[in-house]
Every structure is written in structure tokens, then in C-alpha cells.
Design a protein around this motif. Structure first.
Motif, PDB file in Angstrom:
ATOM      1  N   SER A 347       0.983  -0.930   0.209  1.00 45.23           N
ATOM      2  CA  SER A 347      -0.370   0.253   0.250  1.00 45.23           C
ATOM      3  C   SER A 347       0.783   0.993  -0.048  1.00 45.23           C
ATOM      4  O   SER A 347       2.364   1.188   0.051  1.00 45.23           O
ATOM      5  N   TRP A 348       0.341   2.376  -0.527  1.00 42.69           N
ATOM      6  CA  TRP A 348       1.237   3.855  -0.286  1.00 42.69           C
ATOM      7  C   TRP A 348       0.108   4.488   0.138  1.00 42.69           C
ATOM      8  O   TRP A 348      -0.657   5.093  -0.177  1.00 42.69           O
ATOM      9  N   GLY A 349       0.723   5.247   1.379  1.00 44.82           N
ATOM     10  CA  GLY A 349       0.121   7.154   1.693  1.00 44.82           C
ATOM     11  C   GLY A 349       1.517   7.311   2.833  1.00 44.82           C
ATOM     12  O   GLY A 349       2.388   7.544   2.546  1.00 44.82           O
ATOM     13  N   LEU A 350       0.877   8.556   2.885  1.00 40.06           N
ATOM     14  CA  LEU A 350       1.604   9.278   3.978  1.00 40.06           C
ATOM     15  C   LEU A 350       1.022   9.941   4.892  1.00 40.06           C
ATOM     16  O   LEU A 350      -0.063  10.195   4.860  1.00 40.06           O
ATOM     17  N   ALA A 351       1.542  10.382   5.841  1.00 40.74           N
ATOM     18  CA  ALA A 351       0.691  11.363   6.881  1.00 40.74           C
ATOM     19  C   ALA A 351      -0.451  12.263   6.612  1.00 40.74           C
ATOM     20  O   ALA A 351      -1.745  12.435   7.109  1.00 40.74           O
ATOM     21  N   GLU A 352       0.126  13.793   5.351  1.00 38.96           N
ATOM     22  CA  GLU A 352      -0.339  14.205   4.972  1.00 38.96           C
ATOM     23  C   GLU A 352      -1.849  13.816   4.064  1.00 38.96           C
ATOM     24  O   GLU A 352      -2.244  15.312   3.557  1.00 38.96           O
ATOM     25  N   ALA A 353      -1.501  12.429   4.567  1.00 34.39           N
ATOM     26  CA  ALA A 353      -3.174  11.882   3.525  1.00 34.39           C
ATOM     27  C   ALA A 353      -3.928  11.256   4.505  1.00 34.39           C
ATOM     28  O   ALA A 353      -4.481  10.476   4.467  1.00 34.39           O
ATOM     29  N   THR A 354      -3.804  11.393   5.802  1.00 31.17           N
ATOM     30  CA  THR A 354      -4.213  10.664   6.983  1.00 31.17           C
ATOM     31  C   THR A 354      -3.619   9.753   6.668  1.00 31.17           C
ATOM     32  O   THR A 354      -2.680   9.224   8.346  1.00 31.17           O
ATOM     33  N   LEU A 355      -3.113   8.828   6.146  1.00 24.82           N
ATOM     34  CA  LEU A 355      -2.513   7.274   6.261  1.00 24.82           C
ATOM     35  C   LEU A 355      -2.633   7.297   4.770  1.00 24.82           C
ATOM     36  O   LEU A 355      -1.328   7.306   4.016  1.00 24.82           O
ATOM     37  N   LEU A 356      -2.897   5.823   4.913  1.00 21.85           N
ATOM     38  CA  LEU A 356      -2.873   5.207   3.383  1.00 21.85           C
ATOM     39  C   LEU A 356      -3.481   5.916   1.906  1.00 21.85           C
ATOM     40  O   LEU A 356      -5.145   5.696   2.559  1.00 21.85           O
ATOM     41  N   VAL A 357      -3.854   5.956   1.228  1.00 22.94           N
ATOM     42  CA  VAL A 357      -4.360   6.351  -0.324  1.00 22.94           C
ATOM     43  C   VAL A 357      -4.485   4.866  -1.545  1.00 22.94           C
ATOM     44  O   VAL A 357      -5.996   5.069  -1.745  1.00 22.94           O
ATOM     45  N   THR A 358      -3.380   4.249  -1.524  1.00 23.71           N
ATOM     46  CA  THR A 358      -3.397   3.267  -2.068  1.00 23.71           C
ATOM     47  C   THR A 358      -3.952   2.105  -1.642  1.00 23.71           C
ATOM     48  O   THR A 358      -3.085   2.279  -1.416  1.00 23.71           O
ATOM     49  N   LEU A 359      -4.344   0.730  -1.909  1.00 25.07           N
ATOM     50  CA  LEU A 359      -4.443  -0.490  -1.509  1.00 25.07           C
ATOM     51  C   LEU A 359      -4.465  -1.520  -2.104  1.00 25.07           C
ATOM     52  O   LEU A 359      -5.129  -1.730  -2.746  1.00 25.07           O
ATOM     53  N   ALA A 360      -3.455  -2.387  -1.849  1.00 27.96           N
ATOM     54  CA  ALA A 360      -3.742  -3.706  -3.100  1.00 27.96           C
ATOM     55  C   ALA A 360      -5.286  -4.879  -2.793  1.00 27.96           C
ATOM     56  O   ALA A 360      -5.408  -4.281  -1.693  1.00 27.96           O
ATOM     57  N   ASP A 361      -5.748  -5.646  -3.463  1.00 28.38           N
ATOM     58  CA  ASP A 361      -6.564  -6.272  -3.536  1.00 28.38           C
ATOM     59  C   ASP A 361      -6.509  -7.689  -3.983  1.00 28.38           C
ATOM     60  O   ASP A 361      -7.623  -8.294  -3.703  1.00 28.38           O
ATOM     61  N   ALA A 362      -5.384  -8.019  -4.474  1.00 25.83           N
ATOM     62  CA  ALA A 362      -5.296  -9.304  -4.711  1.00 25.83           C
ATOM     63  C   ALA A 362      -4.025  -9.774  -4.618  1.00 25.83           C
ATOM     64  O   ALA A 362      -3.268  -9.973  -5.864  1.00 25.83           O
ATOM     65  N   GLY A 363      -3.230  -9.532  -3.687  1.00 24.01           N
ATOM     66  CA  GLY A 363      -1.445  -9.561  -3.606  1.00 24.01           C
ATOM     67  C   GLY A 363      -0.701  -8.895  -4.037  1.00 24.01           C
ATOM     68  O   GLY A 363      -0.904  -7.945  -4.588  1.00 24.01           O
ATOM     69  N   PRO A 364       0.338  -9.583  -4.052  1.00 22.43           N
ATOM     70  CA  PRO A 364       1.736  -8.182  -4.519  1.00 22.43           C
ATOM     71  C   PRO A 364       1.823  -8.039  -6.033  1.00 22.43           C
ATOM     72  O   PRO A 364       1.981  -9.517  -7.140  1.00 22.43           O
ATOM     73  N   LYS A 365       1.866  -7.707  -6.776  1.00 20.51           N
ATOM     74  CA  LYS A 365       1.929  -7.235  -8.475  1.00 20.51           C
ATOM     75  C   LYS A 365       3.850  -6.741  -7.980  1.00 20.51           C
ATOM     76  O   LYS A 365       4.739  -6.105  -7.812  1.00 20.51           O
ATOM     77  N   TYR A 366       4.404  -7.538  -9.376  1.00 24.21           N
ATOM     78  CA  TYR A 366       5.846  -7.223  -9.741  1.00 24.21           C
ATOM     79  C   TYR A 366       6.154  -6.115 -10.984  1.00 24.21           C
ATOM     80  O   TYR A 366       5.677  -6.810 -11.877  1.00 24.21           O
ATOM     81  N   TYR A 367       6.627  -5.377 -11.144  1.00 21.75           N
ATOM     82  CA  TYR A 367       7.274  -4.686 -11.986  1.00 21.75           C
ATOM     83  C   TYR A 367       8.633  -4.484 -12.189  1.00 21.75           C
ATOM     84  O   TYR A 367       9.420  -4.414 -11.735  1.00 21.75           O
ATOM     85  N   SER A 368       8.998  -5.431 -13.852  1.00 19.51           N
ATOM     86  CA  SER A 368      10.604  -5.269 -13.760  1.00 19.51           C
ATOM     87  C   SER A 368      10.096  -4.416 -14.675  1.00 19.51           C
ATOM     88  O   SER A 368      10.238  -4.843 -15.830  1.00 19.51           O
ATOM     89  N   LEU A 369      11.253  -3.785 -14.463  1.00 16.97           N
ATOM     90  CA  LEU A 369      11.443  -2.271 -16.052  1.00 16.97           C
ATOM     91  C   LEU A 369      13.685  -2.349 -15.995  1.00 16.97           C
ATOM     92  O   LEU A 369      13.884  -2.322 -15.090  1.00 16.97           O
ATOM     93  N   ASP A 370      13.284  -1.432 -17.154  1.00 16.29           N
ATOM     94  CA  ASP A 370      14.673  -1.466 -17.477  1.00 16.29           C
ATOM     95  C   ASP A 370      15.233  -0.410 -16.742  1.00 16.29           C
ATOM     96  O   ASP A 370      14.977   0.995 -16.665  1.00 16.29           O
ATOM     97  N   ALA A 371      16.509  -0.497 -16.241  1.00 19.53           N
ATOM     98  CA  ALA A 371      17.207   0.598 -15.441  1.00 19.53           C
ATOM     99  C   ALA A 371      17.687   1.474 -15.905  1.00 19.53           C
ATOM    100  O   ALA A 371      17.217   3.118 -15.602  1.00 19.53           O
ATOM    101  N   ALA A 372      17.880   1.519 -16.881  1.00 20.88           N
ATOM    102  CA  ALA A 372      18.137   2.667 -17.850  1.00 20.88           C
ATOM    103  C   ALA A 372      17.818   3.688 -18.494  1.00 20.88           C
ATOM    104  O   ALA A 372      17.227   4.646 -18.203  1.00 20.88           O
ATOM    105  N   SER A 373      16.062   3.249 -18.703  1.00 18.50           N
ATOM    106  CA  SER A 373      15.265   4.106 -19.161  1.00 18.50           C
ATOM    107  C   SER A 373      14.377   5.122 -17.386  1.00 18.50           C
ATOM    108  O   SER A 373      14.119   5.929 -17.907  1.00 18.50           O
ATOM    109  N   LEU A 374      14.311   3.911 -16.720  1.00 13.93           N
ATOM    110  CA  LEU A 374      14.429   4.814 -15.215  1.00 13.93           C
ATOM    111  C   LEU A 374      15.056   5.905 -15.240  1.00 13.93           C
ATOM    112  O   LEU A 374      14.508   7.148 -14.199  1.00 13.93           O
ATOM    113  N   GLN A 375      16.069   5.841 -15.476  1.00 15.51           N
ATOM    114  CA  GLN A 375      16.986   6.679 -15.234  1.00 15.51           C
ATOM    115  C   GLN A 375      16.714   8.481 -16.439  1.00 15.51           C
ATOM    116  O   GLN A 375      16.900   9.637 -14.927  1.00 15.51           O
ATOM    117  N   HIS A 376      16.257   8.253 -16.356  1.00 16.28           N
ATOM    118  CA  HIS A 376      15.230   8.905 -18.036  1.00 16.28           C
ATOM    119  C   HIS A 376      13.916   9.604 -17.265  1.00 16.28           C
ATOM    120  O   HIS A 376      13.556   9.850 -17.794  1.00 16.28           O
TER     121      HIS A 376
END
Length: 608
Positions: A347-376
């Protein structure tokens, strides 16, 4: 380990859910009104049980008892005409936390949760909270008799603390019959959440009753409390929004009894956490990422042999960057014990948004990303042969009777980021807090941002970076922690993960990477803790029982791993003893403070 509690409580759970639903349907707008009504229908049902040393049942407080104690404290506040004043909370864990928080809510007093002191570090602790005391002009300090006796004499010597009225809630006379329901509005401030790491310049997030009522409903429904909730186990600190809201307020608001231990009791023996879930057949228990990793590493096969975690239906994982390696280690370790993969909820959130903003609904999801592209700032799936960074999905916005909006925005132009690019995560809607206490300029900058081309809607700038994959939010890092070297962006948590994996002598979760400028260039610095059973050969004593390891070999392992994975050179590596990496009271790495200590040469470096 005690036997599993009988499952004959199913009828009781169904009855409890019906009663809670009746209270929810009324539409209370303040926390105090809601919990007072809840106590009326769940009066003799258990609310909070303190697990002493994380294992032995202490006293259980029922909903009626919690309500009575809260009314008693609130009546005292009312006799002091304290509405709108601030009351600091100093506890370890247990029923006193909730009775004090609700006592504030029942009286219109603004609660300020803060950590209780560490034994032997009282004066340093009080000086640390002095900034908070002065920032919000604390009038009352709520605590227990033992903590009061420990702190009071030292507190008299510290500005700001000496003038506050100390109240031991366990010794307060019963005034519950004198309590009068206050006139409150949904937009009144319920409590101030001081952000992690706040010291000399603290920022108190103003969380309103409306914010709390919305997050209780949102978090509770998304987590399945109305449908599968039975009991909850919480070791997270109450002075952190994750512990206070997800660990205590949400399950209690749905009538679920909570079994509470302190963070220290968990860290000292992580098996206590999963043992309690097994023993009490708890359906809900959440934690930050490090805890899932820690309990997987620190429990033995023998300790896990009799565990049945099939009851554990929801494990929200939030409050710090989520590592795929930690999630995988936990699942591999506890799936044989009956833990369901779908119960793991990044899940993701922060105190400025009280707590959680997004929450998973079907277990973890993984994203294998190209590191070079992410740097840009570009999001591209990794192809065979490319350097890969694995990011975790952090769930979605759940539909329901609330308004929540998340946008990915270019932090420089304030324009919406194109699909397939990273940007800053902006949030609008019911969960966004009122702002920072007495900091109008900071509030305007953080909470009143507008997206170019979409005037009229204020967004809260999270300072976090990420991207959207459909309705799934993927967090990639903190903008202020981003390492930029030779025009390429590097996420420190990925470098830290690589460094720690390079050698078993490096303590997991205790490495910090940052950059410094030298000779007109940005240089990468890595600071790592050494596991206590290891010792560097150039500093270890002859009579030491620690395993000797060459500094050169350890540095070579880190440099090689980081160069291979991230195509970046580590300029300097600093090794420090176990327990010395800068962290907040909630366990988050303090990269900025670590960098400051490095620059000022005040790190407790081994061999210097």
C-alpha cells in the motif's frame, strides 16, 4: 505456545458485525461521537488487551470501560475549559493509548501522540520532543504513573515541559458522569501527527475528524474489516499514523478486539508477532516492509512448525519503500504456515493524506523495469539482457462513498506526466489533511498545488515519485532522496538493496546511499552497518569472538555489485557498528541526517 483459540466465535463475529453496521449507518461525523455510540452496543466486548513482553495477557479493557475512562478524562478537560488545547500522549502500548486518544476526542482537545522515552536516554529523549512541545504549545501531558515518575524531575529542567500539566491517566479519579457531549464539527482538528524525523523544526500535520472518519471507513472496507475481520494484532508504534490508525482505530471502529505489544517487544523477538496472530486467530495485522523481512529471517523452522496463519486475511505493507526481496522472503517462509499470498497488501500513503491512499486487492504485483530508461523518468519493461530494477505495485484507489484522486505530475512544470513516465504523486480529496500546524507558507506549498490546465482543484504534493499502470500506483522513490549523477537518476533504495545483498556481513535494512558534491562532480557514498557477529580485520581485537572479514573484500563486494547492477561507481564506503545507522522512531532510514553526519565527519565509522 498455547493452543489455537476455538473457532466457535463465528456466531459472535456475525453478531458484532450487525451491531457495528447499525452504528456505522447513523453517519457520525466525529471520532468521539462514533466511538461513544459504538460502546453503547459493544459494551462488554473486549476492545484492547495488552500482551506483556509480547506474550502474556495483561488486563483487557472492554468497549464500555474504554468509553468510561475516555469520558472521565474528557470531563476533567472540560472542567479546565481545555477545548482546542493540545495534549501530548506518552505511553508504551495498551489500553491507555486508546482511552487517552478518545478522551481528547470526547472533549475537543487536540491529541499529540509522541513516543515514550527509552530507558537510560531520558534527558536526550525529552530534548528531542522539546521542539514539538514548543511548536504546538502543549498544555497537558498524558501518561502512566511509572512513566510520570521517570520523567517528571528531568522535565522540570527543560523549557516548555516544566509548564505543562502532567496527568497519569491510570490514577485519574472517575469523572465520567460529569462528561457533557461537546459541540464539534467534522472540520475540527482531531490530532496532530508530527512527521517522522521531526526534531528542531517539527511539522505537525492537522488531521481533522472528517479525515479520520473517512480513513476509518476507507481503510476498513478496503481491508475487509466488515466482512472477514475477527481480531487484530498490533505492535506498531501508536505515535506513527500507521500504528494509530491501521493498528488501533480501524479494527476497533469495526468492533474487532486488538492485542497490542510494543515495537521493542516485537523487534527483540519477532516470533511474538506471528505467534500472537496464530494464538488469537487474528485476521488483521499490518506492518512496514522491514518487519516482514525481519520475522522471516529471525524465526526458525522449529518456531514455525506449529504455526497456522490461515486466519491472517489482511497484512497491509506500507510506511516505507517495499522491497520485492522482502516480500518474497516472507511469502516463501510463511506460505507453508497457511499464509495466503493474496493477504499480502502493498500500500502507499503518508501522514499528509491521513494514512493509506492506495491499497492492494489481490496480493503483490511486481514490475521488472529497464533501469536505463527509469534513470530518464521513462517506464519500460526490461528485456532480456538489460539491467533490471524490480518495483512493487502499491495498490489502487478503492471505489466507495469518498472522494480520492491521485495524479502523476511533473514536479518542475506542474503538468500531468505523460503515460509511461514517472512523476511526483499528487493527492486530492477526503483524506488530505488540513495542513501544517501554524505553518501557512509550508501549507500553501504542500497542500495547495494546482495542475496546469486544471484550475480550481488543490492537490497535496507528496514528494514521492511514481507512475500509474492502469489504476495501479507504483512507487519508485522519494524526490528529495533521488541521486543524480552524470545526468542519470538513481533511486537510493535500489542501490542500498544491491549493496546489502553483496555480502552477509552487511546488516539488512541498515544501509544508506546518498550523493555529495566534490571537485565539481556528484559522488556516490554508501554507509553500511556491519552485523554484530562480524568484525573488520583491521579493527577487530585479538580476543574478539567476532568473525574477521577483510575491509578490502567487503568494499570490493559492494563496489562490484553496485557497478554491475546500476552502472555507477561508489566513491566511498563507510562501515559503522550495528545499531548506528540513522533512523526515525518508526524505523525509517534518515538519509538526510546520515549525509549531514558524513559531511560533518560525525558518523561512528569503524577504523577512524
Amino acid at each position: 505456545m498455547q493452543d489455537i483459540e476455538p473457532l466457535s466465535a463465528l456466531d459472535s463475529n456475525a453478531e458484532r458485525r450487525v451491531l457495528v453496521e447499525k452504528v456505522r449507518s447513523i453517519g457520525h461525523t466525529t471520532v468521539g461521537a462514533y466511538f461513544h455510540a459504538l460502546a453503547g452496543v459493544l459494551s462488554e466486548r473486549a476492545a484492547v488487551t495488552r500482551l506483556i513482553d509480547g506474550e502474556v495477557e495483561g488486563a483487557t479493557m472492554t468497549f464500555a470501560e474504554m468509553d468510561r475512562e475516555a469520558r472521565s478524562l474528557a470531563a476533567y478537560f472540560q472542567s479546565q475549559k481545555a477545548k482546542g488545547d493540545r495534549a501530548m500522549m506518552l505511553f508504551d502500548a495498551g489500553a491507555e493509548v486508546m482511552q487517552s486518544f478518545l478522551g481528547c476526542a470526547y472533549a475537543g482537545v487536540i491529541a499529540v501522540p509522541m513516543p515514550a522515552p527509552l530507558t537510560g536516554k531520558v534527558e536526550r529523549y525529552l530534548n528531542r520532543v522539546k521542539g514539538v512541545v514548543m511548536d504546538c504549545d502543549i498544555r497537558f501531558i498524558l501518561t502512566t504513573t511509572p512513566i510520570l515518575n521517570t520523567l517528571r524531575d528531568v522535565a522540570k529542567t527543560i523549557d516548555g515541559l516544566a509548564d505543562a500539566e502532567w496527568i497519569a491517566v491510570d490514577a485519574l479519579a472517575d469523572r465520567s458522569d460529569a462528561w457533557v457531549k461537546p459541540k464539534q464539527e467534522a472540520e475540527d482538528i482531531a490530532y496532530l501527527q508530527y512527521t517522522s524525523g521531526s526534531t528542531s523544526t517539527p511539522k505537525g500535520v492537522m488531521v481533522t475528524h472528517r479525515n479520520l472518519m473517512k480513513i476509518i471507513e476507507y481503510n476498513g472496507i478496503a481491508s475487509g474489516c466488515p466482512t472477514v475481520g475477527t481480531k487484530a494484532v498490533c505492535w506498531m508504534p501508536y505515535f506513527h499514523d500507521f500504528g494509530l490508525i491501521d493498528g488501533l482505530l480501524v479494527p476497533l471502529a469495526f468492533g474487532m478486539p486488538v492485542y497490542a505489544m510494543t515495537p521493542f517487544e516485537f523487534v527483540k523477538n519477532p516470533a511474538r508477532w506471528v505467534n500472537a496472530i496464530h494464538r488469537y486467530r487474528a485476521s488483521h495485522s499490518s506492518a512496514p516492509n522491514f518487519a516482514f523481512d525481519l520475522v522471516a529471517r529471525k524465526t526458525t523452522a522449529e518456531q514455525r512448525r506449529h504455526l497456522d496463519l490461515s486466519c491472517w486475511r489482511r497484512a497491509n505493507n506500507a510506511a516505507e519503500p517495499i522491497r520485492n526481496t522482502s516480500v518474497n522472503r516472507f511469502l516463501e517462509t510463511f506460505e507453508p504456515c497457511g499464509f495466503a499470498r493474496d493477504a499480502m497488501a502493498p500500500s502507499w500513503g503518508l501522514a499528509e493524506a491521513t494514512l493509506l491512499v492506495t491499497l492492494a486487492d489481490a496480493g503483490p504485483k511486481y514490475y521488472s523495469l529497464d533501469a536505463a530508461s527509469l534513470q530518464h523518468h521513462r517506464v519500460r519493461p526490461a528485456s532480456e539482457g538489460q539491467t533490471t530494477i524490480v518495483m512493487m505495485g502499491c495498490g489502487r484507489i478503492w471505489p466507495g462513498p469518498w472522494e480520492i484522486d491521485v495524479k502523476i505530475v511533473d514536479p518542475d512544470t506542474f503538468e500531468l506526466s505523460p503515460s509511461g513516465e514517472t512523476g511526483e504523486i499528487w493527492v486530492a480529496g477526503d483524506l488530505v489533511a488540513k495542513g501544517y500546524w501554524k505553518r501557512p507558507s509550508d501549507t500553501a506549498e504542500k497542500f495547495h498545488a494546482e495542475i496546469k490546465g486544471f484550475p480550481g482543484t488543490c492537490y497535496m504534493r507528496s514528494g514521492d515519485l511514481g507512475f500509474m499502470d492502469g489504476d495501479e500506483l507504483v512507487f519508485t522513490g522519494r524526490s528529495k532522496d533521488l541521486i543524480i549523477i552524470e545526468g542519470r537518476n538513481h533511486y537510493p533504495q535500489e542501490i542500498e538493496k544491491t549493496a546489502e545483498a553483496s555480502h552477509p556481513a552487511l546488516r539488512p535494512g541498515c544501509t544508506i546511499a546518498f550523493s555529495v558534491d566534490a571537485d565539481d562532480k556528484s559522488r556516490l557514498i554508501v554507509v553500511s552497518e556491519i552485523v554484530s557477529k562480524y568484525g573488520l580485520s583491521d579493527v577487530i581485537s585479538d580476543d574478539s569472538q567476532a568473525m574477521s572479514i577483510s575491509r578490502r573484500d567487503l568494499e570490493r563486494a559492494i563496489r562490484s555489485g553496485v557497478a554491475d547492477e546500476h552502472q555507477i561507481r561508489v566513491h566511498e564506503i563507510v562501515f559503522i557498528p550495528s545499531g548506528h545507522i540513522p533512523k526515525t522512531t518508526s524505523g525509517k532510514l534518515q538519509r538526510k541526517l546520515c549525509r549531514e553526519k558524513y559531511v560533518s565527519q560525525s558518523l561512528h565509522a569503524l577504523g577512524t
